[in-house]
Design a protein around this motif. Structure first.
Motif, PDB file in Angstrom:
ATOM      1  N   VAL A  92       0.870  -1.173   0.000  1.00 45.58           N
ATOM      2  CA  VAL A  92       0.000   0.000   0.000  1.00 45.58           C
ATOM      3  C   VAL A  92       0.908   1.224   0.000  1.00 45.58           C
ATOM      4  O   VAL A  92       1.682   1.439   0.940  1.00 45.58           O
ATOM      5  CB  VAL A  92      -0.929   0.024   1.229  1.00 45.58           C
ATOM      6  N   LEU A  93       0.846   2.029  -1.064  1.00 48.18           N
ATOM      7  CA  LEU A  93       1.756   3.152  -1.248  1.00 48.18           C
ATOM      8  C   LEU A  93       0.994   4.469  -1.261  1.00 48.18           C
ATOM      9  O   LEU A  93      -0.123   4.545  -1.787  1.00 48.18           O
ATOM     10  CB  LEU A  93       2.534   3.015  -2.557  1.00 48.18           C
ATOM     11  N   GLN A  94       1.617   5.481  -0.694  1.00 47.15           N
ATOM     12  CA  GLN A  94       1.028   6.811  -0.746  1.00 47.15           C
ATOM     13  C   GLN A  94       1.232   7.407  -2.127  1.00 47.15           C
ATOM     14  O   GLN A  94       2.315   7.312  -2.703  1.00 47.15           O
ATOM     15  CB  GLN A  94       1.670   7.725   0.306  1.00 47.15           C
ATOM     16  N   ARG A  95       0.169   8.009  -2.652  1.00 45.03           N
ATOM     17  CA  ARG A  95       0.264   8.621  -3.973  1.00 45.03           C
ATOM     18  C   ARG A  95       0.866  10.023  -3.815  1.00 45.03           C
ATOM     19  O   ARG A  95       0.180  10.972  -3.445  1.00 45.03           O
ATOM     20  CB  ARG A  95      -1.098   8.709  -4.639  1.00 45.03           C
ATOM     21  N   ASP A  96       2.164  10.124  -4.090  1.00 43.74           N
ATOM     22  CA  ASP A  96       2.854  11.408  -3.997  1.00 43.74           C
ATOM     23  C   ASP A  96       3.959  11.432  -5.043  1.00 43.74           C
ATOM     24  O   ASP A  96       4.013  10.562  -5.924  1.00 43.74           O
ATOM     25  CB  ASP A  96       3.407  11.644  -2.587  1.00 43.74           C
ATOM     26  N   ALA A  97       4.842  12.417  -4.953  1.00 42.34           N
ATOM     27  CA  ALA A  97       5.879  12.580  -5.969  1.00 42.34           C
ATOM     28  C   ALA A  97       6.865  11.426  -5.996  1.00 42.34           C
ATOM     29  O   ALA A  97       7.569  11.229  -7.002  1.00 42.34           O
ATOM     30  CB  ALA A  97       6.626  13.899  -5.735  1.00 42.34           C
ATOM     31  N   HIS A  98       6.953  10.652  -4.914  1.00 41.22           N
ATOM     32  CA  HIS A  98       7.921   9.558  -4.833  1.00 41.22           C
ATOM     33  C   HIS A  98       7.330   8.201  -5.226  1.00 41.22           C
ATOM     34  O   HIS A  98       8.012   7.177  -5.123  1.00 41.22           O
ATOM     35  CB  HIS A  98       8.489   9.472  -3.417  1.00 41.22           C
ATOM     36  N   LEU A  99       6.080   8.180  -5.659  1.00 42.60           N
ATOM     37  CA  LEU A  99       5.440   6.918  -6.030  1.00 42.60           C
ATOM     38  C   LEU A  99       6.207   6.156  -7.116  1.00 42.60           C
ATOM     39  O   LEU A  99       6.398   4.938  -6.992  1.00 42.60           O
ATOM     40  CB  LEU A  99       3.998   7.180  -6.462  1.00 42.60           C
ATOM     41  N   PRO A 100       6.685   6.806  -8.189  1.00 43.21           N
ATOM     42  CA  PRO A 100       7.426   6.046  -9.211  1.00 43.21           C
ATOM     43  C   PRO A 100       8.661   5.347  -8.645  1.00 43.21           C
ATOM     44  O   PRO A 100       8.930   4.184  -8.998  1.00 43.21           O
ATOM     45  CB  PRO A 100       7.807   7.121 -10.239  1.00 43.21           C
ATOM     46  N   GLU A 101       9.406   6.031  -7.777  1.00 43.51           N
ATOM     47  CA  GLU A 101      10.614   5.421  -7.218  1.00 43.51           C
ATOM     48  C   GLU A 101      10.264   4.229  -6.331  1.00 43.51           C
ATOM     49  O   GLU A 101      10.943   3.195  -6.356  1.00 43.51           O
ATOM     50  CB  GLU A 101      11.403   6.458  -6.419  1.00 43.51           C
ATOM     51  N   ARG A 102       9.190   4.340  -5.549  1.00 45.16           N
ATOM     52  CA  ARG A 102       8.795   3.227  -4.679  1.00 45.16           C
ATOM     53  C   ARG A 102       8.349   2.017  -5.501  1.00 45.16           C
ATOM     54  O   ARG A 102       8.653   0.871  -5.157  1.00 45.16           O
ATOM     55  CB  ARG A 102       7.657   3.672  -3.751  1.00 45.16           C
ATOM     56  N   LEU A 103       7.647   2.266  -6.595  1.00 50.24           N
ATOM     57  CA  LEU A 103       7.241   1.162  -7.467  1.00 50.24           C
ATOM     58  C   LEU A 103       8.451   0.496  -8.112  1.00 50.24           C
ATOM     59  O   LEU A 103       8.527  -0.737  -8.203  1.00 50.24           O
ATOM     60  CB  LEU A 103       6.294   1.685  -8.551  1.00 50.24           C
ATOM     61  N   ALA A 104       9.414   1.315  -8.566  1.00 55.02           N
ATOM     62  CA  ALA A 104      10.629   0.747  -9.166  1.00 55.02           C
ATOM     63  C   ALA A 104      11.380  -0.100  -8.154  1.00 55.02           C
ATOM     64  O   ALA A 104      11.944  -1.146  -8.497  1.00 55.02           O
ATOM     65  CB  ALA A 104      11.522   1.867  -9.701  1.00 55.02           C
ATOM     66  N   ASP A 105      11.390   0.322  -6.890  1.00 56.01           N
ATOM     67  CA  ASP A 105      12.052  -0.468  -5.841  1.00 56.01           C
ATOM     68  C   ASP A 105      11.362  -1.815  -5.655  1.00 56.01           C
ATOM     69  O   ASP A 105      12.022  -2.840  -5.431  1.00 56.01           O
ATOM     70  CB  ASP A 105      12.050   0.297  -4.519  1.00 56.01           C
ATOM     71  N   ILE A 106      10.029  -1.832  -5.738  1.00 59.62           N
ATOM     72  CA  ILE A 106       9.292  -3.092  -5.606  1.00 59.62           C
ATOM     73  C   ILE A 106       9.651  -4.047  -6.740  1.00 59.62           C
ATOM     74  O   ILE A 106       9.880  -5.244  -6.524  1.00 59.62           O
ATOM     75  CB  ILE A 106       7.774  -2.813  -5.577  1.00 59.62           C
TER      76      ILE A 106
END
Length: 442
Positions: A406-420
Motif C-alpha cells: 500500500v503506497l502513498q500517492r505522492d511525488a515519490h510513487l514512481p521510485e517506490r514502485l521501481a524499488d518493488i
C-alpha cells in the motif's frame, strides 16, 4: 578600454599599438617563439575578440599542445581564469590543462591539443553517406555528455549554450565541449541558449544554480534529438521564430520519426525537453542511471510486466513514463476501469498490478481486489494499491484481500514502485540460484 590605432600629431608618423594588443596587426606569439623554455609555437589556429589560439610543441615531452593567449586589451577575458575553471572539471568533456603563465606581458595557458570535427558536421556527414547513428551510438554519446554535465555541476560550472555546434567529437569516440577546451575546433557556433525559461525570462535570479542545471539538461535533450534524426527539435525561419518554437511548440514524436528508438529513450528525451524545468530529470546523475538501464534493456530485451489501473488518464500516463525510465526492464500497460483490468489479467497475467483505491466506474479498487480473490490468476500478480493518505486500517483491510503493498500517492510513487520491481527481480534471482541443479544423465 582597447587601445585603438591613431595618427600622431606629427605628420607622416603613424602610431600602432604595441604587440599583444588587438589592433597591433601582429600575432600574440610569432612562429618559432619558445614559451617557458619548453613550448615552441608552430602554427596559428584561430583568433577571437579575447585572444588567439596556437599549436605548439612541448619540446621536453615531445607532444603537440594548444597555446591560448589573451589580448592585453582591458576588455579581453582572462585566459588564466578560464584555465582555472577548465582544470576544475574532472571529466573527458574538458581539455587537460598543462600550464599557465605570462610571456612578455601576455597571459597564456597550455592545454591538450584537440583536433576533431564538430558533432553537427559529424552527424551531417553520416547522413550524407546514407547512414545514421545507431541507437547504441546515441546512448553512448548521451552518456558522455551527461557525465560531462554532471562533472561541470559538481565543479559549480554550467554549459547552457551546449549544442552539436560546440561539441567536438574525437576518436574513441570522445565528446569535448569547446568552451572547456579554449574554443578549439569550433568556427560555426551560434552560441544560443534556447531553454524556454531563459527565452521567456522566467529564470529566477536567486536560484541560478538550480536553473542552470535544468537548462543544461534541456540542451542535452536537444542534442539527443539531432543525433537521432539529423535535425534539431525545433526550427524557425528567424531567431524569434526559433525561440517561440522552443517556448510553445511540442517536442517531436521520436517514435514516429524512427521506429527503432526504444520507448524508454523517447520518454527520457521528451522529459529532458519539458517546457517547465521542474518536469525535467532531477539531475545529470539521474539521466545517467536511466541511460544505463535503457542500454542494458536494449541489449538483453528481458522485461517484466506491470498493469496500471487508474481512471485519470494523464496522471497514469505520466507515471508510466517515469516507471519505464526508472526501470526500463518493465513493460507498463495502462487501463482505466476494473472490467478492462480483469480482461487484461486473464489474458496476460502481469507480474504487478497497481490500482487506485478510489477507482471510478462499476467497481472501485477494493471491489476489484475482492473480485480477483476468486480467480486463479491473482496468485501470480503482485498487487499494489495507491492511496492519497493510507492509514494502518487501510493497509490491514487491503492486506486481507491479497494486496502486497500500500503506497502513498505522492511525488515519490514512481521510485517506490521501481524499488518493488527491483526487489522482486532480486528475489527471483536468489530463488533460481538456490534451486538444485538437475541430475545429470547416467
Amino acid at each position: 578600454m582597447a587601445i585603438r590605432r591613431k595618427t600622431n600629431d606629427r605628420p607622416g608618423l603613424d602610431y600602432r599599438p604595441p604587440p599583444g594588443y588587438r589592433d597591433s596587426g601582429q600575432p600574440l606569439f610569432a612562429h618559432g617563439t619558445v614559451i617557458a623554455n619548453t613550448f615552441q609555437v608552430r602554427a596559428h589556429l584561430s583568433t577571437s575578440r579575447h585572444g588567439q589560439l596556437f599549436e605548439a610543441r612541448d619540446m621536453l615531452l615531445d607532444r603537440v599542445v594548444c597555446l591560448a593567449g589573451t589580448w592585453r586589451d582591458d576588455d579581453a577575458a582572462s585566459v588564466l581564469n578560464q584555465a582555472r575553471a577548465i582544470a576544475r572539471v574532472r571529466a573527458p568533456i574538458a581539455a587537460a590543462v598543462y600550464a599557465v603563465g605570462y610571456h612578455q606581458e601576455v597571459e597564456y595557458a597550455l592545454s591538450e591539443r584537440l583536433d576533431g570535427a564538430s558533432l553537427s558536421s559529424y552527424v551531417l556527414d553520416q547522413i550524407a553517406r546514407g547512414q545514421r547513428l545507431s541507437v547504441f551510438e546515441v546512448i553512448e554519446l548521451m552518456r558522455q555528455l551527461a557525465t560531462g554535465l554532471d562533472a561541470l555541476h559538481e565543479a559549480g560550472l554550467w554549459a547552457p549554450k551546449t549544442s552539436t555546434h560546440n561539441l567536438l567529437i574525437l576518436p574513441g569516440p570522445r565528446l569535448v565541449l569547446s568552451r572547456f577546451a579554449f574554443g578549439q575546433g569550433i568556427t560555426d557556433d551560434p552560441a544560443l541558449c534556447l531553454a524556454p525559461e531563459v527565452i521567456d525570462g522566467k529564470v529566477p535570479a536567486n536560484k541560478l544554480g538550480w536553473a542552470a542545471a535544468a537548462i543544461d539538461l534541456y540542451a542535452l535533450g536537444s542534442v539527443a534529438v539531432e543525433l537521432l534524426t539529423g535535425e534539431p527539435p525545433f526550427v524557425g525561419e528567424t531567431l524569434e521564430g526559433l525561440q517561440q518554437a522552443h517556448v510553445y511548440a511540442p517536442a517531436p514524436n521520436l517514435r514516429e520519426l524512427r521506429d527503432d528508438i526504444p520507448v524508454e529513450l523517447a520518454d527520457l528525451i521528451d522529459e529532458l525537453l519539458a517546457k517547465r524545468p521542474t518536469e525535467r530529470p532531477a539531475g545529470a546523475k539521474a539521466v545517467l542511471a536511466q541511460l544505463d538501464a535503457i542500454h542494458a534493456l536494449a541489449r538483453t530485451g528481458q522485461r517484466r510486466r506491470m498493469l496500471i489501473v487508474d481512471h485519470e488518464h494523464l496522471r497514469s500516463a505520466r507515471l508510466a513514463s517515469r516507471l519505464r525510465r526508472l526501470h526500463p526492464g518493465l513493460e507498463v500497460e495502462l487501463v482505466h476501469d476494473a472490467e478492462t483490468a480483469l480482461a487484461y489479467v486473464y489474458a496476460r497475467t502481469p507480474e504487478f498490478m497497481l490500482f487506485d483505491v478510489r477507482l471510478e466506474g462499476s467497481m472501485n479498487g477494493l471491489e476489484l481486489c475482492m473480485y480477483m480473490q476468486g480467480t486463479d490468476e491473482v496468485g501470480a500478480t503482485e498487487l499494489v494499491a495507491a492511496i492519497d493518505a493510507p492509514s494502518e486500517q487501510d493497509t490491514a483491510l487491503l492486506a486481507q484481500f491479497g494486496v502486497h503493498h500500500v503506497l502513498q500517492r505522492d511525488a515519490h510513487l514512481p521510485e517506490r514502485l521501481a524499488d518493488i520491481v527491483t526487489a522482486a527481480a532480486d528475489t527471483a534471482r536468489t530463488r533460481d540460484r538456490s534451486q538444485p541443479a538437475p541430475p545429470s544423465a547416467s
